[in-house]
Design a protein around this motif. Structure first.
Motif, PDB file in Angstrom:
ATOM      1  N   ARG A  99      18.820  78.509 -57.927  1.00 54.75           N
ATOM      2  CA  ARG A  99      19.104  77.812 -57.015  1.00 54.75           C
ATOM      3  C   ARG A  99      18.504  76.318 -56.957  1.00 54.75           C
ATOM      4  N   LEU A 100      19.673  75.287 -57.129  1.00 50.81           N
ATOM      5  CA  LEU A 100      19.889  74.068 -56.684  1.00 50.81           C
ATOM      6  C   LEU A 100      19.214  73.488 -55.887  1.00 50.81           C
ATOM      7  N   THR A 101      17.908  72.326 -56.557  1.00 48.21           N
ATOM      8  CA  THR A 101      16.951  71.353 -56.249  1.00 48.21           C
ATOM      9  C   THR A 101      17.658  70.280 -56.125  1.00 48.21           C
ATOM     10  N   LEU A 102      17.968  69.393 -55.454  1.00 49.36           N
ATOM     11  CA  LEU A 102      18.690  67.529 -55.237  1.00 49.36           C
ATOM     12  C   LEU A 102      17.207  66.997 -54.423  1.00 49.36           C
ATOM     13  N   THR A 103      17.379  65.757 -55.874  1.00 51.74           N
ATOM     14  CA  THR A 103      16.281  64.895 -55.263  1.00 51.74           C
ATOM     15  C   THR A 103      17.307  63.665 -55.284  1.00 51.74           C
ATOM     16  N   ASN A 104      16.832  62.351 -54.177  1.00 50.67           N
ATOM     17  CA  ASN A 104      17.783  61.637 -54.247  1.00 50.67           C
ATOM     18  C   ASN A 104      16.835  60.647 -55.193  1.00 50.67           C
ATOM     19  N   TYR A 105      16.812  59.778 -56.438  1.00 51.95           N
ATOM     20  CA  TYR A 105      16.002  58.222 -56.686  1.00 51.95           C
ATOM     21  C   TYR A 105      16.010  57.107 -56.359  1.00 51.95           C
ATOM     22  N   ASN A 106      17.208  57.468 -55.632  1.00 49.08           N
ATOM     23  CA  ASN A 106      18.152  55.929 -55.498  1.00 49.08           C
ATOM     24  C   ASN A 106      16.619  54.888 -54.219  1.00 49.08           C
ATOM     25  N   ARG A 107      16.143  53.650 -54.022  1.00 49.98           N
ATOM     26  CA  ARG A 107      15.813  53.472 -53.012  1.00 49.98           C
ATOM     27  C   ARG A 107      16.585  52.809 -51.816  1.00 49.98           C
ATOM     28  N   THR A 108      17.603  53.703 -51.551  1.00 49.87           N
ATOM     29  CA  THR A 108      18.360  54.318 -50.075  1.00 49.87           C
ATOM     30  C   THR A 108      18.877  54.950 -49.961  1.00 49.87           C
ATOM     31  N   PRO A 109      19.364  55.539 -48.830  1.00 48.75           N
ATOM     32  CA  PRO A 109      20.361  56.883 -48.610  1.00 48.75           C
ATOM     33  C   PRO A 109      21.229  56.966 -49.550  1.00 48.75           C
ATOM     34  N   VAL A 110      21.542  57.912 -49.968  1.00 49.61           N
ATOM     35  CA  VAL A 110      22.972  58.690 -50.347  1.00 49.61           C
ATOM     36  C   VAL A 110      23.922  59.928 -49.914  1.00 49.61           C
ATOM     37  N   ALA A 111      25.080  59.642 -49.731  1.00 50.09           N
ATOM     38  CA  ALA A 111      25.587  60.447 -49.569  1.00 50.09           C
ATOM     39  C   ALA A 111      27.178  61.085 -50.796  1.00 50.09           C
ATOM     40  N   PHE A 112      26.586  62.659 -50.946  1.00 48.34           N
ATOM     41  CA  PHE A 112      27.698  62.787 -52.077  1.00 48.34           C
ATOM     42  C   PHE A 112      28.172  64.865 -51.628  1.00 48.34           C
ATOM     43  N   ASP A 113      29.453  64.838 -52.126  1.00 53.14           N
ATOM     44  CA  ASP A 113      30.204  66.520 -52.133  1.00 53.14           C
ATOM     45  C   ASP A 113      29.745  66.702 -53.369  1.00 53.14           C
ATOM     46  N   LEU A 114      29.444  68.234 -53.163  1.00 50.30           N
ATOM     47  CA  LEU A 114      28.445  69.110 -53.982  1.00 50.30           C
ATOM     48  C   LEU A 114      29.381  69.713 -53.842  1.00 50.30           C
ATOM     49  N   THR A 115      30.092  70.994 -54.733  1.00 50.03           N
ATOM     50  CA  THR A 115      30.758  71.760 -54.952  1.00 50.03           C
ATOM     51  C   THR A 115      30.464  72.087 -56.072  1.00 50.03           C
ATOM     52  N   ILE A 116      30.265  73.927 -55.788  1.00 49.45           N
ATOM     53  CA  ILE A 116      30.414  74.737 -56.990  1.00 49.45           C
ATOM     54  C   ILE A 116      31.682  75.611 -56.810  1.00 49.45           C
ATOM     55  N   GLU A 117      32.274  76.071 -58.025  1.00 45.88           N
ATOM     56  CA  GLU A 117      33.370  76.342 -58.069  1.00 45.88           C
ATOM     57  C   GLU A 117      33.241  77.430 -59.010  1.00 45.88           C
ATOM     58  N   MET A 118      33.308  79.133 -58.037  1.00 44.92           N
ATOM     59  CA  MET A 118      33.528  80.285 -58.792  1.00 44.92           C
ATOM     60  C   MET A 118      34.462  81.369 -59.504  1.00 44.92           C
ATOM     61  N   ALA A 119      35.038  81.972 -60.020  1.00 40.89           N
ATOM     62  CA  ALA A 119      35.678  82.424 -60.235  1.00 40.89           C
ATOM     63  C   ALA A 119      35.222  84.782 -60.565  1.00 40.89           C
ATOM     64  N   VAL A 120      35.896  84.869 -60.702  1.00 41.81           N
ATOM     65  CA  VAL A 120      35.546  86.431 -60.845  1.00 41.81           C
ATOM     66  C   VAL A 120      36.717  87.359 -61.308  1.00 41.81           C
ATOM     67  N   ASP A 121      37.134  87.292 -62.433  1.00 40.20           N
ATOM     68  CA  ASP A 121      38.071  88.614 -63.519  1.00 40.20           C
ATOM     69  C   ASP A 121      38.059  90.305 -63.416  1.00 40.20           C
ATOM     70  N   PHE A 122      36.827  90.204 -63.151  1.00 40.70           N
ATOM     71  CA  PHE A 122      35.777  91.674 -63.570  1.00 40.70           C
ATOM     72  C   PHE A 122      37.038  92.860 -65.089  1.00 40.70           C
TER      73      PHE A 122
END
Length: 724
Positions: A99-122
């Motif tokens: 679980r990823l929980t993100l909290t904005n501690y700026n005094r203004t709104p923010v927008a950003f991209d969250l990317t999770i990269e995954m790979a599987v090689d078995f």
């Protein structure tokens, strides 16, 4: 190798301390039944890595990482560094819940991209280690459907392995990436490294969310990563648990574990921490195989049943949690050797060394399904069987496993002493197996003073001691059960072995025992820790036992952190080696147990104190598989020097603290006599030990030991005998 480990049953994930598994070639990943089901897992904000603030991995089943952003620059403007908090929580309950929980501690709104990269090689774990290679199957193209990604591998062993990743929030976009095979590289440095490894080309994907947060607002997403194996009887989790449900379930399982174990409290804070860590780690390493539970050897390389490791762990923990010994014995009896198979070093009656479940084992590319190449597992099986029945009074266990024990005794006579010289010796027959088949199983662990490797067949010193104990302990058990004739047969030859052993293995010039006899050539004249194991087996004469005790605590053998595997005065000594000068906690635990049983209580307590001092300097107070053999350098190196690829947690390292307590207390149980025997000898650094919920058969005993004496708090109908 430092890593964050979260584990439960057959599923474990190892990562960096920030929770990431890099795309680059590393041994990190999500593993399930000897296969890496996830080889990369990276979190990025606007393409930038997160900065680690802190982490907590006190509970092996649950870890929390606190992270923050670096300075971000996007089309909407910049976001200052350390203004986005990211709480990354991970729990394992068959599947991995993240679980990823993100909290904005700026005094203004923010927008950003969250990317999770995954790979599987078995990748088979032997490939990851660079230990072996073999045929490969094929990975299907990544299947993405709304809130799930599926990675599927059709193995060369005709087994289908699957990694499902369920997302609690549907991504805005998903990229299925092209993949490049990593270049050949060395496996992790250490005994596992055999050759250049060529890791397979992984399947890769990136998932993206556009996150918009008002001031002090929070957004979260949970990934559920489920490994599974089809058509083998090893499915993954098929239950639809939430993060909270998974955490509640695994916490409840640890509470049930605590209810079943003896509880120990002392007046020494470090010892208390070590014992709590031992309990947590043993629970984390206990896995279900069919109807039985037993401790696997260690994470990451040995998370499977090991004959020697699981049996020694059973001996260390018998007073603490006897069900570990019961499960180990039943599993190993079920997989006892039935045929003469050189490829697997198998013989009728022999107890396995290692059981593997991956592709290379299943295709017979490696002889580990199962592999029987240990000379001592069968002897330790007999020792643990005899001890467990005496300690628990478990008649069903005795009658169920007596046939296996008798076959093990037959193996000692018919196969283990092939040349009839009276000594148990090994000579490997498998071209892909282990060259050295004692507990120090690295290729260079048995070596002559001039540096020449000793050549099998080899009769190891501790193995002869185990053979003596196996016969005498089994004979005592058979006598107890009324089988007097068979007891006499089993005991026959033990006295002769003791007499010959104390002549042939003794090095008069050293006042110590040889590490081994090179069959047909003579003794290996090296001073090592191996003879210390003989102290617990009763094979040493009193005079020789005293000399062994003195040498083990001499400066060349006893480092600041415990007994070295090889004397520092030896020309083959190397404090950075796997077995030629390092310090192994489990080795020390058997030595100090033997010292205590032989009457050398002060020496035993001295070693215990040094192990405890080592534990006080390592993360979580967790004794590692092994440490380098360097002494402390005050003001320069005040803590143990870690061995690079030491397993953490490791079962017999976790059992060390428990065997320390047993040795200090002189604790023995005889369930048939309904008796608990105590002969406490407290070291200077310890004044009180309280034990509750100690099992004697089906009854429970609580007691407290102080410098004044023993106070029985609740006897449960058990006779408590105290020896001074």
């Amino acid at each position: 190798m430092e890593y964050l480990v979260v584990s439960d049953n057959h599923t474990f994930i190892i990562s960096r301390h920030d929770g990431d598994i890099p795309v680059e070639d590393t041994p990190l990943g999500l593993y399930f039944y000897d296969t890496r089901h996830l080889s990369a897992l990276q979190v990025r904000l606007d393409g930038q890595p997160l900065e680690l603030l802190s982490w907590n991995d006190e509970h092996v089943y649950h870890a929390v990482c606190l992270l923050t952003n670096g300075a971000l620059r996007s089309a909407e403007g910049g976001i200052e560094r350390q203004t986005i908090a990211v709480r990354r929580e991970r729990v394992v309950r068959d599947a991995v819940f993240e679980r990823l929980t993100l909290t904005n501690y700026n005094r203004t709104p923010v927008a950003f991209d969250l990317t999770i990269e995954m790979a599987v090689d078995f990748a088979d774990i032997f490939l990851v280690r660079g230990f072996a290679g073999g045929p490969r199957g094929t990975i299907e193209p990544v299947d993405y459907q709304g809130d799930r990604l599926r990675f599927v591998y059709h193995g060369a062993d005709e087994v289908v392995r699957v990694t499902d990743i369920d997302l609690s929030a549907i991504p805005d976009t998903v990229d299925i990436l092209g993949a490049e095979a990593p270049p050949p590289s060395r496996g992790p440095q250490g005994e596992g490294s055999r050759r250049l490894r060529q890791l397979p080309t992984p399947a890769r994907a990136q998932v993206h969310w556009r996150v918009e947060l008002a001031p002090h607002a929070t957004w979260s997403v949970t990934l559920t990563m489920t490994p599974s194996i089809h058509a083998t009887g090893h499915p993954g989790s098929e239950r639809d648990l939430t993060f909270e449900q998974a955490l509640d379930e695994v916490r409840a399982s640890y509470q049930a574990w605590d209810d079943a174990t003896a509880m120990v409290m002392t007046d020494h804070p470090t010892l208390n921490r070590l014992l709590q860590r031992s309990s947590y780690d043993l629970r984390a390493l206990t896995a279900r195989f069919g109807d039985v539970l037993l401790p696997v050897a260690g994470i990451p390389w040995f998370a499977v049943p090991f004959g020697r490791d699981s049996l020694i762990t059973g001996l260390q923990t018998l007073w603490f949690h006897p069900d570990l010994a019961r499960g180990t014995l039943r599993y190993l009896a079920e997989h006892q050797g039935t045929q003469d198979n050189p490829w697997r070093d198998e013989q009728p009656g022999k107890i396995l060394h290692e059981m593997r479940f991956g592709e290379l084992a299943n295709t017979n590319s490696a002889p580990f399904n199962p592999y029987y190449g240990s000379i001592d597992s069968t002897l330790l099986f007999l020792m643990l069987f005899a001890t467990t029945v005496r300690w628990t009074g478990d008649q069903a266990l005795y009658h169920d496993l007596l046939p296996a024990a008798l076959l093990a005794l037959d193996w000692m006579d018919l196969y283990a002493d092939a040349d009839g010289d009276g000594y148990i010796a090994f000579e490997p027959r498998s071209s892909a197996g282990l060259r050295i088949q004692g507990w120090k199983d690295s290729r260079d662990s048995v070596v002559h003073p001039d540096g020449t490797l000793a050549t099998p067949p080899l009769a190891l010193v501790e193995v002869q001691a185990y053979a003596y104990a196996a016969r005498t302990w089994m004979a005592d058990l058979l006598e107890l059960m009324g089988d007097h004739n068979r007891a006499a047969e089993v005991r026959a030859g033990a006295a002769t072995l003791k007499e010959r052993f104390n002549v042939d293995f003794w090095l008069a010039e050293e006042g110590f025992y040889a590490q081994a006899i090179e069959v047909g050539k003579g003794p290996v004249r090296e001073v090592t820790s191996n003879p210390g194991h003989a102290l617990l087996c009763g094979i040493l004469t009193p005079e020789r036992a005293a000399q062994v005790a003195a040498r083990l605590v001499a400066p060349d053998m006893l480092s600041s952190w415990g007994v070295r595997t090889r004397s520092a005065a030896d020309p083959n000594y190397n404090p950075m080696s796997y077995h030629n000068g390092s310090v192994w906690p489990h080795d020390n635990s058997l030595i100090l147990w033997g010292l205590a049983r032989s009457g050398f209580r002060d020496q035993a307590n001295e070693i215990a104190g040094r192990l405890l001092e080592a534990a006080s300097h390592v993360h979580l107070c967790r004794l590692p598989e092994l440490m380098c053999g360097y002494d402390r350098e005050p003001g320069m190196f005040d803590s143990p020097v870690p061995y690079p690829v030491s397993c953490r947690p490791q079962a017999w390292a976790a059992g060390t603290g428990l065997l320390i307590v047993q040795s200090i207390l002189g604790l023995e149980v005889d369930a048939f006599a309904n008796t608990l025997r105590l002969a406490p000898h407290l070291p200077p650094w310890l004044s009180m030990v309280e034990v509750r919920n100690l099992r004697v058969g089906e009854r429970r005993v609580d007691f407290r030991v102080t410098r004044v004496g023993v106070e029985v708090l609740a006897d449960g109908g058990v006779t408590v005998q105290v020896e001074q």
